[in-house]
Design a protein around this motif. Structure first.
Motif, PDB file in Angstrom:
ATOM      1  N   GLU A 171     -30.803  -5.943   5.972  1.00 35.11           N
ATOM      2  CA  GLU A 171     -31.026  -4.270   6.047  1.00 35.11           C
ATOM      3  C   GLU A 171     -30.224  -4.326   4.782  1.00 35.11           C
ATOM      4  OE1 GLU A 171     -28.880  -5.594   9.085  1.00 35.11           O
ATOM      5  OE2 GLU A 171     -30.355  -5.709   9.917  1.00 35.11           O
ATOM      6  N   ILE A 172     -30.253  -2.446   4.686  1.00 35.64           N
ATOM      7  CA  ILE A 172     -30.004  -2.655   3.371  1.00 35.64           C
ATOM      8  C   ILE A 172     -29.793  -1.161   2.718  1.00 35.64           C
ATOM      9  CG2 ILE A 172     -32.056  -2.515   1.494  1.00 35.64           C
ATOM     10  CD1 ILE A 172     -29.785  -3.724  -0.842  1.00 35.64           C
ATOM     11  N   ALA A 173     -28.615  -0.335   2.753  1.00 35.02           N
ATOM     12  CA  ALA A 173     -28.378   0.937   2.197  1.00 35.02           C
ATOM     13  C   ALA A 173     -29.117   1.580   1.184  1.00 35.02           C
ATOM     14  CB  ALA A 173     -26.877   1.319   2.520  1.00 35.02           C
ATOM     15  N   LEU A 174     -29.518   2.282   1.303  1.00 39.05           N
ATOM     16  CA  LEU A 174     -30.369   3.031   0.643  1.00 39.05           C
ATOM     17  C   LEU A 174     -30.109   4.035  -0.706  1.00 39.05           C
ATOM     18  CD1 LEU A 174     -34.170   3.073   1.100  1.00 39.05           C
ATOM     19  CD2 LEU A 174     -32.831   1.444   0.149  1.00 39.05           C
ATOM     20  N   PRO A 175     -29.532   4.430  -1.768  1.00 40.04           N
ATOM     21  CA  PRO A 175     -28.646   5.797  -2.854  1.00 40.04           C
ATOM     22  C   PRO A 175     -29.805   6.260  -2.192  1.00 40.04           C
ATOM     23  CG  PRO A 175     -30.253   4.555  -4.152  1.00 40.04           C
ATOM     24  CD  PRO A 175     -30.774   3.739  -3.115  1.00 40.04           C
ATOM     25  N   ASN A 176     -28.669   7.889  -2.748  1.00 37.95           N
ATOM     26  CA  ASN A 176     -29.086   9.247  -2.402  1.00 37.95           C
ATOM     27  C   ASN A 176     -30.336   9.079  -3.611  1.00 37.95           C
ATOM     28  OD1 ASN A 176     -29.589  11.848  -1.239  1.00 37.95           O
ATOM     29  ND2 ASN A 176     -28.389  12.678  -2.596  1.00 37.95           N
ATOM     30  N   VAL A 177     -31.410   8.834  -3.494  1.00 35.35           N
ATOM     31  CA  VAL A 177     -32.215   8.829  -4.919  1.00 35.35           C
ATOM     32  C   VAL A 177     -33.601   8.303  -3.867  1.00 35.35           C
ATOM     33  CG1 VAL A 177     -33.417   7.995  -7.189  1.00 35.35           C
ATOM     34  CG2 VAL A 177     -30.800   8.471  -6.308  1.00 35.35           C
ATOM     35  N   PRO A 178     -34.447   8.964  -4.082  1.00 31.78           N
ATOM     36  CA  PRO A 178     -36.349   8.916  -3.522  1.00 31.78           C
ATOM     37  C   PRO A 178     -36.806   7.188  -3.658  1.00 31.78           C
ATOM     38  CG  PRO A 178     -36.137  11.052  -4.749  1.00 31.78           C
ATOM     39  CD  PRO A 178     -34.763  10.282  -4.823  1.00 31.78           C
ATOM     40  N   LEU A 179     -36.410   6.319  -2.869  1.00 31.77           N
ATOM     41  CA  LEU A 179     -37.196   5.100  -3.143  1.00 31.77           C
ATOM     42  C   LEU A 179     -38.800   4.865  -2.932  1.00 31.77           C
ATOM     43  CD1 LEU A 179     -37.779   1.960  -2.901  1.00 31.77           C
ATOM     44  CD2 LEU A 179     -37.638   2.759  -0.256  1.00 31.77           C
ATOM     45  N   LEU A 180     -39.852   5.103  -4.241  1.00 34.36           N
ATOM     46  CA  LEU A 180     -41.430   5.534  -3.977  1.00 34.36           C
ATOM     47  C   LEU A 180     -41.935   4.057  -3.986  1.00 34.36           C
ATOM     48  CD1 LEU A 180     -40.662   8.038  -7.254  1.00 34.36           C
ATOM     49  CD2 LEU A 180     -40.338   8.760  -4.786  1.00 34.36           C
ATOM     50  N   GLN A 181     -41.477   2.415  -4.282  1.00 34.13           N
ATOM     51  CA  GLN A 181     -42.360   1.907  -4.353  1.00 34.13           C
ATOM     52  C   GLN A 181     -41.753   0.699  -3.496  1.00 34.13           C
ATOM     53  OE1 GLN A 181     -45.329   2.312  -4.623  1.00 34.13           O
ATOM     54  NE2 GLN A 181     -45.808   4.171  -4.864  1.00 34.13           N
TER      55      GLN A 181
END
Length: 316
Positions: A171-181
């Motif tokens: 698992e990985i925490a995503l930044p506060n930026v849209p993940l698009l691909q």
């Protein structure tokens, strides 16, 4: 094929000698790359001809396709005849599907977060896991070419699943930026490439649980990643920029450096061959006299101006 009958998905055969192309109106066409001969899969009368996903079995004998009515159908790749009954256990749009190594079982994921492993001969579900809760819809998903790994995400977390166990392995925490691909590179060190809306991307090593940051060079604030594919050896990325009419698809190394020598004008869907030597995509309609979308296949060496083996990877 009319302009409206655009290519929607494509997949190389395991030996790299053929390619199956799904379309918006005409079902699936199988093209022999060396002879350029083509033939259509025999679509059932009641089947939708808009294909949303296509995949070959590892033995090269079967093809599965996903359709907008939430069904998956299996064909004999040689006779082009349907095999068995439609698989109709999904209740939402199917995002991705692929065969398991035994060529008799497949995995598929729908937008409502249901991951199914099923027997392609009998159409029976043998494993079912909810990979996203019911209050959310799937944001980004990617299946490795060998169907051994699946990446899913919501707005906060990215998860890698081991198939067919359907077990979370990273698992990985995503930044506060849209993940698009997202794209999966499945070799001795499985990695996931994650492209974000600020033109940055991560290369996440699912074994070490660490990731490296990079940025796609030469892109402006308005350039949004619309589609992405990674070469099997993990050295090249193909990235389509939304709204770039003149040159939609760009090619990068894993540090974000663009191969500016590329003169291939193409758009999604696209894919690298299993050996990484060929790249297939849809043509840009304006490049043809009749404005029709066509399959374009070029050698990677021709596209980037050098052999894929000469491209340095940050993981070498």
């Amino acid at each position: 094929m009319s302009t409206a009958d655009a290519l929607t998905c494509l997949a190389f055969s395991p030996d790299g000698n053929k390619i199956a192309c799904g379309t918006a109106r005409s079902g699936v066409t199988i093209t022999d790359i060396s002879s350029k001969s083509k033939h259509q899969l025999e679509m059932l009368a009641e089947a939708h001809t808009h294909v949303t996903a296509v995949a070959w079995s590892p033995d090269g004998e079967k093809i599965i396709i996903a359709l907008p009515d939430h069904t998956i159908r299996c064909w004999n790749a040689t006779s082009t005849h349907p095999v068995g009954s439609p698989f109709a256990e999904h209740k939402d749009l199917i995002l991705t599907a692929g065969f398991l190594p035994d060529s008799s079982h497949a995995v598929s994921l729908s937008r409502d977060g249901e991951l199914l492993v099923w027997d392609t001969r009998r159409g029976v579900v043998i494993q079912q896991v909810t990979v996203s809760n019911t209050t959310q819809t799937m944001f980004v998903a990617a299946l490795s070419t060998d169907s051994s790994l699946l990446f899913t995400s919501d707005t906060k977390e990215g998860i890698v699943w081991e198939i067919p166990k359907c077990a979370r392995i990273a698992e990985i925490a995503l930044p506060n930026v849209p993940l698009l691909q997202a794209a999966i590179i499945s070799h001795s060190r499985p990695q996931v490439v994650l492209a974000f809306g600020d033109r940055s991307f991560w290369i996440w090593d699912t074994s070490t649980k660490k990731h490296d940051d990079a940025r796609f060079e030469g892109l402006s604030e308005d350039d949004i990643p619309f589609a992405m594919a990674a070469s099997p050896d993990g050295k090249l990325l193909a990235l389509e920029i939304d709204g770039d009419v003149n040159h939609p698809t760009h090619f990068y190394d894993m540090k974000g450096h663009e191969f500016t020598t590329s003169n291939m004008r193409c758009t999604h869907p696209f894919a690298f061959s299993p050996d990484g030597k060929l790249f297939a995509a849809s043509s840009v309609p304006s490049d043809s006299k009749d404005g029709i979308y066509k399959l374009v296949i070029r050698s990677v060496e021709e596209i980037i101006g050098r052999s894929p083996l000469d491209v340095r990877s940050r993981f070498m």
